[in-house]
Design a protein around this motif. Structure first.
Motif, PDB file in Angstrom:
ATOM      1  N   ASN A  26       0.834  -1.213   0.000  1.00  0.00           N
ATOM      2  CA  ASN A  26       0.000   0.000   0.000  1.00  0.00           C
ATOM      3  C   ASN A  26       0.862   1.253   0.000  1.00  0.00           C
ATOM      4  O   ASN A  26       0.644   2.186  -0.786  1.00  0.00           O
ATOM      5  CB  ASN A  26      -0.908   0.020   1.228  1.00  0.00           C
ATOM      6  CG  ASN A  26      -1.948  -1.078   1.212  1.00  0.00           C
ATOM      7  OD1 ASN A  26      -2.246  -1.645   0.154  1.00  0.00           O
ATOM      8  ND2 ASN A  26      -2.515  -1.370   2.372  1.00  0.00           N
ATOM      9  N   ASN A  27       1.840   1.298   0.890  1.00  0.00           N
ATOM     10  CA  ASN A  27       2.689   2.474   0.992  1.00  0.00           C
ATOM     11  C   ASN A  27       3.569   2.649  -0.236  1.00  0.00           C
ATOM     12  O   ASN A  27       3.785   3.769  -0.692  1.00  0.00           O
ATOM     13  CB  ASN A  27       3.544   2.384   2.260  1.00  0.00           C
ATOM     14  CG  ASN A  27       2.729   2.666   3.514  1.00  0.00           C
ATOM     15  OD1 ASN A  27       2.428   3.808   3.830  1.00  0.00           O
ATOM     16  ND2 ASN A  27       2.340   1.606   4.205  1.00  0.00           N
ATOM     17  N   ALA A  28       4.039   1.541  -0.790  1.00  0.00           N
ATOM     18  CA  ALA A  28       4.866   1.632  -1.989  1.00  0.00           C
ATOM     19  C   ALA A  28       4.073   2.198  -3.160  1.00  0.00           C
ATOM     20  O   ALA A  28       4.586   3.036  -3.932  1.00  0.00           O
ATOM     21  CB  ALA A  28       5.420   0.246  -2.338  1.00  0.00           C
ATOM     22  N   VAL A  29       2.833   1.761  -3.325  1.00  0.00           N
ATOM     23  CA  VAL A  29       2.033   2.237  -4.458  1.00  0.00           C
ATOM     24  C   VAL A  29       1.612   3.691  -4.259  1.00  0.00           C
ATOM     25  O   VAL A  29       1.570   4.464  -5.217  1.00  0.00           O
ATOM     26  CB  VAL A  29       0.819   1.310  -4.681  1.00  0.00           C
ATOM     27  CG1 VAL A  29      -0.093   1.857  -5.773  1.00  0.00           C
ATOM     28  CG2 VAL A  29       1.298  -0.088  -5.064  1.00  0.00           C
ATOM     29  N   MET A  30       1.311   4.082  -3.020  1.00  0.00           N
ATOM     30  CA  MET A  30       1.012   5.496  -2.779  1.00  0.00           C
ATOM     31  C   MET A  30       2.232   6.362  -3.075  1.00  0.00           C
ATOM     32  O   MET A  30       2.120   7.441  -3.677  1.00  0.00           O
ATOM     33  CB  MET A  30       0.540   5.705  -1.336  1.00  0.00           C
ATOM     34  CG  MET A  30      -0.908   5.307  -1.108  1.00  0.00           C
ATOM     35  SD  MET A  30      -1.563   5.860   0.491  1.00  0.00           S
ATOM     36  CE  MET A  30      -0.774   4.697   1.597  1.00  0.00           C
ATOM     37  N   ASP A  31       3.416   5.901  -2.677  1.00  0.00           N
ATOM     38  CA  ASP A  31       4.637   6.647  -2.973  1.00  0.00           C
ATOM     39  C   ASP A  31       4.874   6.728  -4.484  1.00  0.00           C
ATOM     40  O   ASP A  31       5.316   7.752  -5.009  1.00  0.00           O
ATOM     41  CB  ASP A  31       5.838   5.985  -2.305  1.00  0.00           C
ATOM     42  CG  ASP A  31       5.814   6.122  -0.789  1.00  0.00           C
ATOM     43  OD1 ASP A  31       5.029   6.940  -0.272  1.00  0.00           O
ATOM     44  OD2 ASP A  31       6.565   5.386  -0.114  1.00  0.00           O
ATOM     45  N   TYR A  32       4.560   5.654  -5.194  1.00  0.00           N
ATOM     46  CA  TYR A  32       4.715   5.627  -6.652  1.00  0.00           C
ATOM     47  C   TYR A  32       3.791   6.648  -7.309  1.00  0.00           C
ATOM     48  O   TYR A  32       4.208   7.421  -8.184  1.00  0.00           O
ATOM     49  CB  TYR A  32       4.425   4.225  -7.162  1.00  0.00           C
ATOM     50  CG  TYR A  32       4.315   4.108  -8.666  1.00  0.00           C
ATOM     51  CD1 TYR A  32       5.418   4.316  -9.490  1.00  0.00           C
ATOM     52  CD2 TYR A  32       3.092   3.781  -9.264  1.00  0.00           C
ATOM     53  CE1 TYR A  32       5.311   4.203 -10.869  1.00  0.00           C
ATOM     54  CE2 TYR A  32       2.980   3.657 -10.636  1.00  0.00           C
ATOM     55  CZ  TYR A  32       4.085   3.869 -11.433  1.00  0.00           C
ATOM     56  OH  TYR A  32       3.980   3.755 -12.795  1.00  0.00           O
ATOM     57  N   ALA A  33       2.517   6.685  -6.870  1.00  0.00           N
ATOM     58  CA  ALA A  33       1.569   7.651  -7.426  1.00  0.00           C
ATOM     59  C   ALA A  33       2.035   9.078  -7.141  1.00  0.00           C
ATOM     60  O   ALA A  33       1.925   9.969  -7.991  1.00  0.00           O
ATOM     61  CB  ALA A  33       0.176   7.406  -6.853  1.00  0.00           C
ATOM     62  N   GLU A  34       2.571   9.294  -5.955  1.00  0.00           N
ATOM     63  CA  GLU A  34       3.085  10.625  -5.613  1.00  0.00           C
ATOM     64  C   GLU A  34       4.243  11.006  -6.531  1.00  0.00           C
ATOM     65  O   GLU A  34       4.319  12.144  -7.017  1.00  0.00           O
ATOM     66  CB  GLU A  34       3.543  10.651  -4.161  1.00  0.00           C
ATOM     67  CG  GLU A  34       4.114  12.000  -3.738  1.00  0.00           C
ATOM     68  CD  GLU A  34       4.618  12.011  -2.300  1.00  0.00           C
ATOM     69  OE1 GLU A  34       5.203  13.040  -1.893  1.00  0.00           O
ATOM     70  OE2 GLU A  34       4.423  11.007  -1.586  1.00  0.00           O
TER      71      GLU A  34
END
Length: 600
Positions: A225-233
């Motif tokens: 979850n955190n990795a994908v949110m960081d990717y979107a950011e």
């Protein structure tokens, strides 16, 4: 690598992507389940709902792709504010809870968009939430329906307010709340049925989330979850960084209440100033009209204003057609900052009413789009034509029937493409109702449904055509209208012409007709009376005299424009169903020189 709660979790991108895909499928399944189980056409056909999966802090990690941004986008705000309300009351979130929330001053988009939130626990640990939102066709406001409540004087006139109410507490149904609801809404079977469908969809999503955690383990799912949110950011930051640093502004207008004697309620400006600095972007709404204290066109800051801005920036800078699939989650909003002076139309103070905020919110999207066009002209459309919402209602065998018809608008021309005809626009993005569905379930007849011919924003790429739809009451009832765009034309871009405004009238069974403004409080209608809605046409992009003659010919052959318009507006000579290239070249030269008028 991802950092969550101060703990670094290693996760490879393939596993993160697989988990993200699973979460996305959970949200999509929730959406389809809600559609299939719902009673009302506004959910089943128009798809005016949202579904999302969130982490334990209320960060959105996946949303239903078939829902509207105006429903899914606000869900993190619903969850955060519901949790804050519970904490203020000293209540804890427990397994088996179902929380109902619709507070427009607490993350809710507006009162009829009710959220149901299900917390997800692994053993005794809160690990996430599933949530759905949907527009309900009556919420107990002063007149039937939940659209067209355009004369509400404050938040209390807009219907029932639910602020983090546990409709199920630790698995036990709160029957008193459900009875209160049934006793205070019209068409309770439909409204309660839709709400129960929302809860069922949330519970399905919660079980799917638990299954996913069971397969991969909680730590791995949280790391993903955190990795994908960081990717979107990172994607959004890079898109902003690619813009030239600078300040870009635009100002547009909304009708407000055109028939109102007070200048404070009509011809209201919306202003957006975008400052790009490195990989961050600030949208400042200073200069936007003051809130209207006693009319419900104010936009809740959290739930409408923020979503309108996020959606527009994401659509322009990270267009799926260019970038492919982009994870839609909380990370994508982190580089975007919003300034809205307290007490303005885009950040009202309680108890200013907000239920009819749709037109203003869509115009805010349109204004941000215009401002972004100063920096990225090839990535925006010209001005949009506003949709309107008509609430139909009546009594049949002693029971209320209520129907909300989303009457579509149109898009402006885009670089390399004409604007889309007769569609919902920007942050609403819902569908209209099939005529067969309307006439099967309701005492209404659709007498006419066609494109509005010979009227649009001319350009190298023309604006979309609006439509004309005529609704007849087959029995006595009533209706109200929430709309925009009757006075101010959709803006043309880079030499394109302005689009055409919308119109509305009632025609009595006797034949007597009355022109109406864009906002109409509830009015009784008799059998045989009709609403005639005329949709707006989007603005043009680029000079009309640069339009490909073959495209002009296509519009003539499709009977969207006539031969005279082809000549006078586009400088294209058509003879016997063909373009006369020599005559066209001469005609365009004369028009450019100013002889016979200019079309550019």
């Amino acid at each position: 690598m991802s950092v969550a709660n101060g703990v670094t979790n290693e996760i490879d991108p393939v596993t993160a992507s697989v988990i993200q895909g699973s979460l996305q499928n959970i949200a999509i399944e929730m959406g389809f389940k809600l559609m299939r189980m719902s009673y009302s056409s506004i959910i089943r056909e128009s798809e005016d709902f949202g579904a999302a999966v969130l982490d334990h802090e209320g960060n959105q990690i996946a949303e239903s792709t078939q829902s509207t941004p105006l429903q899914s986008g606000p869900i993190p705000g619903y969850v955060r504010n519901a949790l804050a309300n519970l904490a203020e009351r000293g209540q804890e979130v427990e397994p088996g809870d179902v929380i109902m929330h619709n507070d427009p001053y607490g993350g809710g988009s507006h009162g009829p968009d009710v959220a149901f939130i299900v917390p997800v626990f692994v053993e005794d640990a809160l690990v996430g939430f599933t949530a759905t939102t949907a527009h309900h066709l009556d919420i107990g406001a002063l007149t039937p329906g939940s659209a067209g409540i355009v004369d509400a004087i404050d938040a209390y006139a807009e219907g029932l307010q639910f602020k983090a109410i546990k409709v199920y507490a630790a698995g036990r149904k709160n029957e008193d709340v459900w009875q209160l609801l049934r006793d205070n809404v019209r068409a309770p079977k439909m409204v309660v049925g839709d709400m129960e469908a929302q809860i069922a969809a949330c519970r399905i999503g919660a079980q799917r989330l638990l299954d996913l955690i069971g397969e991969y383990g909680l730590a791995t799912v949280q790391a993903a979850n955190n990795a994908v949110m960081d990717y979107a950011e990172r994607l959004m930051r890079q898109a902003i960084k690619d813009l030239p640093d600078g300040v870009y502004s635009a100002e547009t207008m909304i009708d407000g209440y055109l028939d109102d004697p007070s200048d404070a309620r009509k011809n209201l400006p919306i202003k957006a100033t975008i400052t790009v600095s490195g990989d961050e972007l600030t949208v400042d709404l200073t200069g936007t009209a003051r809130q209207v204290d006693d009319r419900p066109i104010n936009m809740p800051f959290e739930g409408t204003t923020d979503v309108a801005i996020w959606l527009t920036i994401r659509s322009v800078l990270l267009d799926t057609a260019v970038h492919g699939y982009i994870p839609q989650n909380t990370g994508i909003t982190r580089p975007i900052h919003i300034v809205a002076p307290k007490g303005c139309l885009a950040n009202p103070e309680f108890p200013a009413p907000t239920i009819a905020r749709l037109g203003a919110g869509n115009q805010l999207c349109d204004t941000v789009m215009q401002a972004l066009g100063r920096a990225r002209p090839e990535q925006v459309s010209a001005g949009i034509g506003h949709l309107k919402v008509i609430a139909f209602s009546g009594l049949q065998d002693g029971e209320h029937w209520v129907h909300m018809e989303i009457f579509e608008g149109s898009y402006g021309g885009r670089y390399g493409m004409d604007g889309m005809d007769a569609v919902d626009t920007l942050f609403a993005n819902t569908r209209n109702n099939p005529i067969e569905d309307i006439e099967t379930h309701l005492p209404l007849r659709v007498r006419r449904y066609e494109l509005r011919e010979n009227v649009n924003g001319a350009g190298k790429w023309r604006g979309g055509f609006g439509s004309v739809r005529e609704f007849e009451f087959l029995s006595d009832g009533g209706g109200s209208v929430e709309g925009e765009g009757h006075r101010f034309r959709p803006w043309g871009f880079l030499g394109g012409q302005e689009g055409q405004p919308a119109a509305l009238k009632t025609v009595r069974a006797s034949g007597e007709a009355f022109d109406l403004p864009s906002k109409v409080p509830y009015q009784p209608m008799s059998a045989g009376d009709r609403f005639v809605a005329v949709g707006p046409s989007g603005g043009g992009y680029g000079p009309p005299l640069e339009r490909d003659p073959a495209d002009v010919l296509d519009d003539v052959l499709d009977e969207l424009i006539d031969v005279s318009t082809a000549e006078e507006t586009y400088g294209v000579s058509i003879r016997d169903g063909q373009v006369d290239l020599s005559a066209t070249e001469s005609l365009r030269q004369r028009l450019r020189a100013g002889a016979g008028g200019s079309a550019s």
